[in-house]
Design a protein around this motif. Structure first.
Motif, short mmCIF file in Angstrom:
data_model
loop_
_atom_site.label_atom_id
_atom_site.label_comp_id
_atom_site.label_asym_id
_atom_site.label_seq_id
_atom_site.Cartn_x
_atom_site.Cartn_y
_atom_site.Cartn_z
N MET A 95 -27.08 37.08 -17.85
CA MET A 95 -27.68 35.75 -17.77
C MET A 95 -27.38 35.08 -16.42
SD MET A 95 -27.87 32.80 -20.66
CE MET A 95 -28.37 33.98 -21.87
N THR A 96 -26.19 35.31 -15.89
CA THR A 96 -25.86 34.76 -14.57
C THR A 96 -26.75 35.37 -13.50
OG1 THR A 96 -23.56 34.45 -15.26
CG2 THR A 96 -24.00 34.46 -12.90
N ASN A 97 -26.90 36.68 -13.53
CA ASN A 97 -27.76 37.35 -12.55
C ASN A 97 -29.22 36.92 -12.71
OD1 ASN A 97 -25.54 38.69 -11.53
ND2 ASN A 97 -25.89 40.53 -12.72
N LEU A 98 -29.65 36.75 -13.96
CA LEU A 98 -31.01 36.28 -14.22
C LEU A 98 -31.20 34.89 -13.63
CD1 LEU A 98 -33.77 36.60 -15.56
CD2 LEU A 98 -32.72 35.82 -17.70
N ALA A 99 -30.25 34.01 -13.86
CA ALA A 99 -30.33 32.65 -13.32
C ALA A 99 -30.41 32.68 -11.79
CB ALA A 99 -29.14 31.83 -13.78
N GLU A 100 -29.61 33.53 -11.19
CA GLU A 100 -29.61 33.61 -9.72
C GLU A 100 -30.95 34.10 -9.18
OE1 GLU A 100 -26.96 35.52 -6.10
OE2 GLU A 100 -26.31 35.81 -8.16
N LEU A 101 -31.54 35.12 -9.83
CA LEU A 101 -32.84 35.63 -9.38
C LEU A 101 -33.94 34.58 -9.59
CD1 LEU A 101 -32.84 39.35 -10.57
CD2 LEU A 101 -32.59 38.47 -8.25
N GLN A 133 -17.20 33.64 -11.57
CA GLN A 133 -18.49 34.22 -11.20
C GLN A 133 -19.62 33.20 -11.41
OE1 GLN A 133 -19.77 37.43 -13.74
NE2 GLN A 133 -21.35 38.12 -12.32
N VAL A 134 -19.62 32.57 -12.58
CA VAL A 134 -20.66 31.57 -12.88
C VAL A 134 -20.45 30.33 -12.02
CG1 VAL A 134 -21.61 30.07 -14.67
CG2 VAL A 134 -20.99 32.42 -15.23
N GLY A 135 -19.18 29.95 -11.84
CA GLY A 135 -18.86 28.76 -11.06
C GLY A 135 -19.28 28.86 -9.61
N ALA A 136 -19.45 30.08 -9.11
CA ALA A 136 -19.87 30.25 -7.72
C ALA A 136 -21.34 29.87 -7.53
CB ALA A 136 -19.65 31.70 -7.29
N ILE A 137 -22.16 30.09 -8.54
CA ILE A 137 -23.60 29.83 -8.40
C ILE A 137 -24.02 28.52 -9.07
CG2 ILE A 137 -24.24 31.22 -10.41
CD1 ILE A 137 -26.37 31.31 -7.36
N LEU A 138 -23.26 28.08 -10.08
CA LEU A 138 -23.62 26.86 -10.82
C LEU A 138 -23.81 25.64 -9.93
CD1 LEU A 138 -24.14 25.35 -13.48
CD2 LEU A 138 -21.68 25.12 -13.73
N PRO A 139 -22.89 25.33 -9.01
CA PRO A 139 -23.09 24.14 -8.17
C PRO A 139 -24.33 24.22 -7.28
CG PRO A 139 -20.83 24.94 -7.99
CD PRO A 139 -21.60 25.96 -8.76
N VAL A 140 -24.64 25.41 -6.82
CA VAL A 140 -25.81 25.59 -5.96
C VAL A 140 -27.09 25.29 -6.75
CG1 VAL A 140 -27.13 27.28 -4.60
CG2 VAL A 140 -24.63 27.32 -4.56
#
Length: 193
Positions: A95-101, A133-140
């Motif tokens: 789900m994290t990778n999906l959110a990033e893509l 891992q999630v916290g790295a992309i969540l703020p962005v």
């Protein structure tokens, strides 16, 4: 060496054999070959548990990204996420990778929902590595969402101002037309007398 040993000990028609062969090829940067093993695995000839299916589709997604097919990678990560949810596995990687893509593709709202769900899952288990891992992309993603909301608010404000100006202009034109019409009626009455 561990993968080679595990491959030699696995049945050639098993999940472990095919998945490990794909990993072997992945590590050697033979993405097409690795993808072929995963395709064999995902064809349905071998019955996979929900977790095995999620792992295989997630890995295949990574391979598709390496091969340049982002659309297929997103589809595969969606399948992996659905499988994780159905299996009640609070695994956040897919789900994290999906959110990033999705974020990279510009689908900020959807990406935000998925990354929030991934963070909730990581919080549920208290998994520090996943939280990081999630916290790295969540703020962005969250900041991009705020920017989108702000842009939408500004657009709505511009439209509201435009509509208000048009309304005032319409009322002014209606009043001018009414006054002109009234003047013409008076002149018409004077001419008739």
């Amino acid at each position: 060496q561990y993968i080679e040993t595990a491959v030699s000990l696995s049945d050639s028609n098993s999940y472990h054999f095919l998945y490990l062969k794909s990993l072997q090829n992945l590590r050697a940067h033979k993405y097409e070959s690795a993808s072929g093993y995963l395709d064999q695995l995902l064809r349905g000839d071998i019955e996979l548990s929900g977790n095995q299916f999620a792992i295989a589709t997630s890995t295949q997604s990574y391979l598709q990204l390496q091969l340049g097919d982002t659309t297929l990678a997103i589809e595969l990560l969606a399948q992996a996420s659905i499988s994780d949810i159905k299996s009640a596995v609070k695994e956040t990687t897919a789900m994290t990778n999906l959110a990033e893509l999705l974020f990279r593709r510009g689908e900020v709202e959807t990406a935000y929902r998925y990354i929030r769900q991934a963070m909730d899952d990581a919080d549920f288990y208290g998994a520090k590595q996943r939280k990081i891992q999630v916290g790295a992309i969540l703020p962005v993603i969250a900041s991009a969402r705020i920017v989108n909301i702000d842009q939408q608010r500004r657009s709505i404000l511009k439209y509201a101002i435009g509509i208000s100006a048009l309304s005032v202009l319409t009322i002014a034109l209606a009043l001018i037309t009414w006054f002109q019409f009234k003047k013409l009626r008076r002149k018409d009455l004077v001419l008739r007398q």
